[in-house]
Scaffold this active site. Structure first.
Site, mmCIF file in Angstrom:
data_model
loop_
_atom_site.group_PDB
_atom_site.id
_atom_site.type_symbol
_atom_site.label_atom_id
_atom_site.label_comp_id
_atom_site.label_asym_id
_atom_site.label_seq_id
_atom_site.Cartn_x
_atom_site.Cartn_y
_atom_site.Cartn_z
ATOM 1 N N HIS A 90 0.823 -1.204 0.000
ATOM 2 C CA HIS A 90 0.000 0.000 0.000
ATOM 3 C C HIS A 90 0.858 1.254 0.000
ATOM 4 O O HIS A 90 1.229 1.746 1.072
ATOM 5 C CB HIS A 90 -0.907 -0.012 1.228
ATOM 6 C CG HIS A 90 -1.820 -1.194 1.300
ATOM 7 N ND1 HIS A 90 -1.397 -2.454 1.657
ATOM 8 C CD2 HIS A 90 -3.150 -1.316 1.034
ATOM 9 C CE1 HIS A 90 -2.414 -3.296 1.625
ATOM 10 N NE2 HIS A 90 -3.486 -2.651 1.254
ATOM 11 N N ILE B 175 -10.341 9.525 0.203
ATOM 12 C CA ILE B 175 -10.372 8.345 -0.663
ATOM 13 C C ILE B 175 -10.462 7.079 0.188
ATOM 14 O O ILE B 175 -9.766 6.954 1.194
ATOM 15 C CB ILE B 175 -9.073 8.275 -1.509
ATOM 16 C CG1 ILE B 175 -9.070 9.370 -2.575
ATOM 17 C CG2 ILE B 175 -8.896 6.904 -2.181
ATOM 18 C CD1 ILE B 175 -10.087 9.208 -3.675
ATOM 19 N N HIS C 104 -3.926 3.226 -3.414
ATOM 20 C CA HIS C 104 -4.154 2.716 -2.055
ATOM 21 C C HIS C 104 -3.431 1.398 -1.793
ATOM 22 O O HIS C 104 -2.646 1.296 -0.857
ATOM 23 C CB HIS C 104 -5.643 2.533 -1.776
ATOM 24 C CG HIS C 104 -5.916 1.764 -0.520
ATOM 25 N ND1 HIS C 104 -5.899 2.346 0.723
ATOM 26 C CD2 HIS C 104 -6.150 0.441 -0.304
ATOM 27 C CE1 HIS C 104 -6.117 1.424 1.638
ATOM 28 N NE2 HIS C 104 -6.280 0.262 1.041
ATOM 29 N N GLU D 47 -18.136 -3.295 24.305
ATOM 30 C CA GLU D 47 -17.372 -4.531 24.490
ATOM 31 C C GLU D 47 -16.100 -4.545 23.648
ATOM 32 O O GLU D 47 -15.015 -4.909 24.112
ATOM 33 C CB GLU D 47 -18.235 -5.754 24.134
ATOM 34 C CG GLU D 47 -19.478 -5.922 24.997
ATOM 35 C CD GLU D 47 -20.663 -5.104 24.524
ATOM 36 O OE1 GLU D 47 -20.546 -4.444 23.460
ATOM 37 O OE2 GLU D 47 -21.713 -5.106 25.198
ATOM 38 N N HIS E 199 -21.908 -15.828 32.477
ATOM 39 C CA HIS E 199 -23.154 -16.253 31.827
ATOM 40 C C HIS E 199 -22.805 -17.139 30.637
ATOM 41 O O HIS E 199 -23.146 -16.855 29.498
ATOM 42 C CB HIS E 199 -23.999 -15.036 31.437
ATOM 43 C CG HIS E 199 -24.460 -14.210 32.611
ATOM 44 N ND1 HIS E 199 -23.591 -13.622 33.504
ATOM 45 C CD2 HIS E 199 -25.708 -13.878 33.030
ATOM 46 C CE1 HIS E 199 -24.268 -12.974 34.426
ATOM 47 N NE2 HIS E 199 -25.557 -13.122 34.184
ATOM 48 N N HIS F 116 -28.772 -14.448 24.277
ATOM 49 C CA HIS F 116 -27.783 -14.252 25.341
ATOM 50 C C HIS F 116 -27.075 -15.539 25.757
ATOM 51 O O HIS F 116 -26.188 -15.497 26.601
ATOM 52 C CB HIS F 116 -28.458 -13.610 26.563
ATOM 53 C CG HIS F 116 -28.715 -12.142 26.387
ATOM 54 N ND1 HIS F 116 -29.441 -11.647 25.339
ATOM 55 C CD2 HIS F 116 -28.306 -11.057 27.106
ATOM 56 C CE1 HIS F 116 -29.489 -10.314 25.424
ATOM 57 N NE2 HIS F 116 -28.808 -9.946 26.481
#
Lengths: 658, 658
Positions: A27, A186, A258, A402, A452, A464
């Site tokens: 790059h 960009i 890029h 998180e 949990h 969950h």
């Protein structure tokens, strides 16, 4: 006469172009666009000493836009770090070169963190800045007084984790954090307008940041902006207006620069444009000499700091902290107390009990939770909050972030001097997963307190309830997943996590568990990963392997099998990875392979059964659940999914009788 | 006299309190705090008809703060949906009740999406709003003209995905999206000030949103704010200033009401405070009657819409689109063309080739990429961008927002009428993982185009190289992971993904692959999940199972084994889940279990070997890599990690000769 800043910057551009061209991969866009800004940072502001890359009071520099790795490789070479050599740079992106596709902290000492997965570098930098302020509060300006600098691209600022990191830094008023935004308009797909209409500066203002902008192609102006940023008490975002691939006359300003080599013709055109020497991988003598002077700039500072360290009453303690030493003497007396009076508690509670002891014995710990403090049981009584008003606190309210928490913990661990642990529900390990992977790759000692850990959480239901999470974390290289069965194992696992050189995940129950370890042991049995918890009376015909909350079920099954005259061992397996790392003799002593036909192996774990074939073999029985859970009280769910001694015992008997 | 809005709202409060109290589990805080706002929305604005919950032109309502599930259960009951019944509500959070801990779209028709993992509801709503505008552009106001409403809490607004969703909605100017923010200043850990100093409104302003605020406890004021939001062309954030647990006199305004039953005494105090009947689970007749009238409000609109649909030239087509039918006739001629002239291409390129055909044959597809369009090969020639200026386009530039993309795709799929597919690198499936799990749980037909699926991507190095990803996605319930070996398998897998009722992950190579399917087949062989690609000549002593880019290696190994006189089958396994779902006879025909001692099984996959024991048995050989990759050209990496015929053949020979 000293070379101009632009000539110094062009040395970065030249190396970046050449390395990418030679590799035909990489790059060039970012290093060429941000060369002037980086030159401003390194020549005038960044505090570092290539002779001692790990100097604890150095400034941290994080290239969050990690794809622009040649920027930092060029800078490290130019400033005179031992590695990379020019030869390493010539071998950019080749097997064995420390100049990997993306910067890797385990390859080069001057690379503070492994970046590439976008947004995480910035979020790790937030963690570094937290660690700095905390250690400053503990050890004072004379030992800890540095800054954290970041180069971030539009990718980093669009990723969701950016919102979490920016919010956390804003709330903690981390004025030592300075982010240089490569505003080149960009992205890979083209103009940033394809996907973003946001006023990035206003968004940072809204989060309590200091924002300012400058011509990113003018090192002088960038330097002045950094000066202002340093003077401001808020975290700073400096918008550096740049042109991607600057210097490549026909391609600059386009996405074409890029992530691909510019091509021979364009590289030659760029050489002419930038006034570079015609040979590849060369740096003019005066430029290299000027850069090496830059590299020498920090030596005096470091010497003065070393002197202060030697003079400091807290010098030894500080050295120990930065070396990452932990105190393990807390474990034995605590285990003895548990054995003396075995508690029936959830392992999340057992974790809190262990932490009460640990947080006293190990002052380096910094706890926290992503807004589940009371559920994760991560805050012990004596811990005070770490806040913008008092950085000496050791508990972080990370908010509902998180991923940001996990990445910040990586940054804290990489900074050194602190041992971060942080909590959320195990199911939300998915939110943290990209950062857990970077913990592993970077060997960052982070302790994930994931409570949990199964359908045992009950009513919150399938959104969950982890099912695949424990096994899929085991699949991740370099992570130790601990699932302790009771308070004794929880303490043992905590001791291992603190002593680890990498990340640990503690999977902990919401529901209360009976004690299974009621006798003193001569060693930390969890350190073996798995061990025989109960031996069969009489002939052994079954070995039941279980983890965490299912160990007590396994023990009950074994009891019932005994009444039917079938002898069964119970193996507790708090850490699969550690068990597999044991020598063959030990593993054989627990799971003998010689008699697979005679001994039935059974696994019980309230999660996917996929993967358990490895230990129970194709003919073994695997109890767990492979679909999603349900919403109901935990005992109902265990019955519903057949994870009870009532359901399991007859199935084993049926197989044994065949 | 009609009951006041407050009395209508109090019916929600009463049911929420009672259900949580009876379950002794759940979250009363949100339903009690947002009852007035929800009443305003449902009584005056939301377009819906409980008699036909799936009416395509209904407004969508997403409770992004899914823990407040009793809010929506109460509303559905009060408005007269068939389910939940009062009995269902009495059994809130019990096994078998559709009133699960968090709202689940597969349990109740009035629940548009499964929420609970924070932030994702809002991000799914963005996808719903995209689908609505797109279908509006295609089918006109007469068939598609509805809004998407969201209730979001501070958790949703702090999660990183919020930044991605808000940015996407802002850039696409989704004026039909209206978010009600429950601004109660409380999170689980306490005051929002513990973790946030952000000006939330200013941040949304910065992203091109319309922001306004009101007293969230005054239904009239909320209704007026919604009116203004509807009139504004931008997506709107309405800050509803509320008090968590409003009505519980001693606990309201505190985190204590967030996620636990209020307790008998407090419930009684709340009854008195709110003027409620003393009995649990009761709704006064006049209140219920008023709510039922609310439920009947949309019937006339729906009838008028049905009439327009019947009159529309596009009526049948629209019905087919909403029913999710797909056209599969494109496959056979395309396969024939491939067989006639088998291309050596990367499977990411093969995916693009298939999409060229699919996007013509299936107008429901909406493609996109998280800023890796050219790398993921997701944009076919004829697809025009879907933009704020032209919603009829079928290609979305999602920006560097993998998680936001995935969640938006869930929303689009749940909305119906479109089939979203979106690309990123497979390693960044970790960023999407929480949304992929919700795709699976919700049975959302989303196609994840995950390219660069192994070390075969080469130089980008370990941060970008998936190792554990394929296997860990296989572990997730309800997801089909496809890893095709060449262009033929890629087309077959695409056909299966389009025809699926749930999510699919396509793991595709960056590097070119030789064609392995060069003969026409009578059926879609990939539909079986795995099949014998090459049969051993002579006695079969080895079965090699491989996927994707490693199938060509397996074929080469088999050829070499043949020259050594060792017969080997090669099984291509493009989809593990589908193979396991086949009947035993078929599985036995591919992998006969009768002779495990005689036939050596071998797996080759450039990822973790953990899990392969299931198919190759304990004595089989597993080739892959269990640690992180490295940065180098792909062929060097395959050699380095021993994944070549040169490395594998002798190891098989050694084992066979034992």
């Amino acid at each position: 006469m000293q070379p101009t800043q632009r000539r110094l910057a062009n040395a970065i551009r030249a190396l970046a172009m050449d390395a990418v061209e030679t590799a035909n991969s990489g790059h060039p866009g970012l290093p060429m666009g941000m060369a002037d800004a980086a030159t401003a940072l390194f020549t005038r502001h960044l505090k570092f000493d290539p002779a001692e890359p790990k100097w604890p009071d150095r400034d941290r520099f994080v290239l969050s836009a990690g794809h622009g790795s040649m920027l930092i490789y060029a800078l490290l070479y130019l400033c005179g770090y031992e590695r990379p050599t020019m030869d390493d740079i010539r071998r950019f992106r080749q097997l064995g070169s420390p100049c990997a596709g993306h910067p890797e902290n385990f390859e080069l000492e001057g690379v503070e963190s492994t970046t590439g997965p976008l947004g995480q570098g910035l979020a790790m930098a937030v963690g570094m800045a937290i660690a700095e302020r905390h250690l400053n509060a503990v050890y004072g300006d004379e030992l800890v007084d540095h800054r954290t600098y970041v180069i971030a691209g539009d990718g980093c600022l669009m990723e969701g984790i950016n919102h979490e990191a920016v919010g956390l830094a804003g709330n903690l008023k981390l004025g030592r954090l300075i982010v240089l935004w490569d505003d080149n308009k960009i992205t890979i797909d083209g103009s940033t307008e394809l996907s973003r209409n946001e006023d990035v500066m206003a968004r940072h203002d809204a989060c309590g940041w200091h924002t300012l902008e400058c011509d990113g192609l003018d090192a002088g102006k960038v330097g002045a902006a950094i000066e202002k940023a340093k003077a401001d008490p808020r975290p700073s975002l400096i918008r550096c207006k740049t042109i991607i691939g600057y210097g490549a006359p026909n391609k600059q300003g386009t996405a074409a620069t890029h992530g691909a080599a510019l091509g021979k013709a364009e590289v030659e055109a760029a050489r002419a444009e930038l006034g570079l020497a015609p040979e590849e991988f060369t740096v003019p003598d005066d430029v290299l000499s000027a850069w090496r002077q830059v590299g020498g700039r920090g030596a005096a500072d470091r010497a003065a700091w070393e002197k202060r360290l030697r003079a400091s009453r807290k010098g030894d303690e500080f050295r120990g902290r930065m070396a990452g030493k932990t105190e393990q003497r807390w474990l034995q007396p605590y285990l003895e107390a548990l054995i003396a009076s075995p508690p029936t508690v959830a392992t999340r509670k057992a974790s809190e009990m262990a932490l009460e002891v640990i947080n006293t014995a190990v002052p380096a710990t910094i706890g926290g939770s992503a807004d589940l403090t009371g559920s994760n049981n991560t805050k012990t009584k004596a811990l005070q909050p770490l806040t913008a008003e008092d950085y000496s606190g050791r508990y972080l309210y990370y908010g509902i972030r998180e991923f940001g928490m996990a990445a910040a913990m990586n940054g804290m661990a990489l900074h050194g001097g602190v041992i971060p642990y942080g909590g959320t529900f195990l199911v939300f390990s998915d939110y943290c997963r990209p950062a857990i992977r970077l913990s592993a790759l970077q060997r960052a000692r982070v302790v994930y307190v994931m409570t949990h850990d199964s359908i045992g959480l009950g009513e919150d239901g399938p959104t969950h309830q982890p099912v695949e999470h424990i096994m899929s974390l085991r699949l991740m290289p370099g992570v130790e997943v601990f699932r302790p069965a009771d308070a004794v194992e929880t303490a043992e696992c905590w001791a291992l996590a603190l002593d680890s050189e990498g990340p640990s995940v503690l999977a902990l129950s919401r529901q209360n568990l009976k004690p299974v370890r009621t006798e003193a042991a001569a060693e930390n049995l969890s350190a073996r990963g798995g061990y025989t918890l109960r031996r069969a009376e009489g002939e052994r015909r079954v070995i039941i392997i279980a983890t965490g909350s299912e160990v007590e079920i396994a023990l009950e099954v074994a009891e019932r099998l005994a009444t039917e005259g079938v002898g069964a061992d119970v193996v507790s397996l708090p850490c699969w990875e550690r068990f597999e790392a044991q020598d063959e003799a030990y593993r054989e002593s627990v799971l003998p392979s010689a008699e697979p036909e005679q001994i039935l192996r059974v696994s019980i774990e309230a999660g996917t059964t996929f993967g358990w074939e490895r230990l129970v073999m194709a003919k073994g029985l695997r109890f767990g659940l492979d679909g999603f859970g349900a919403s109901a009280p935990a005992p109902d769910l265990y019955r519903h999914f057949g994870l009870t001694a009532d359901a399991i015992t007859p199935k084993i008997m049926e197989t044994v009788r065949q």
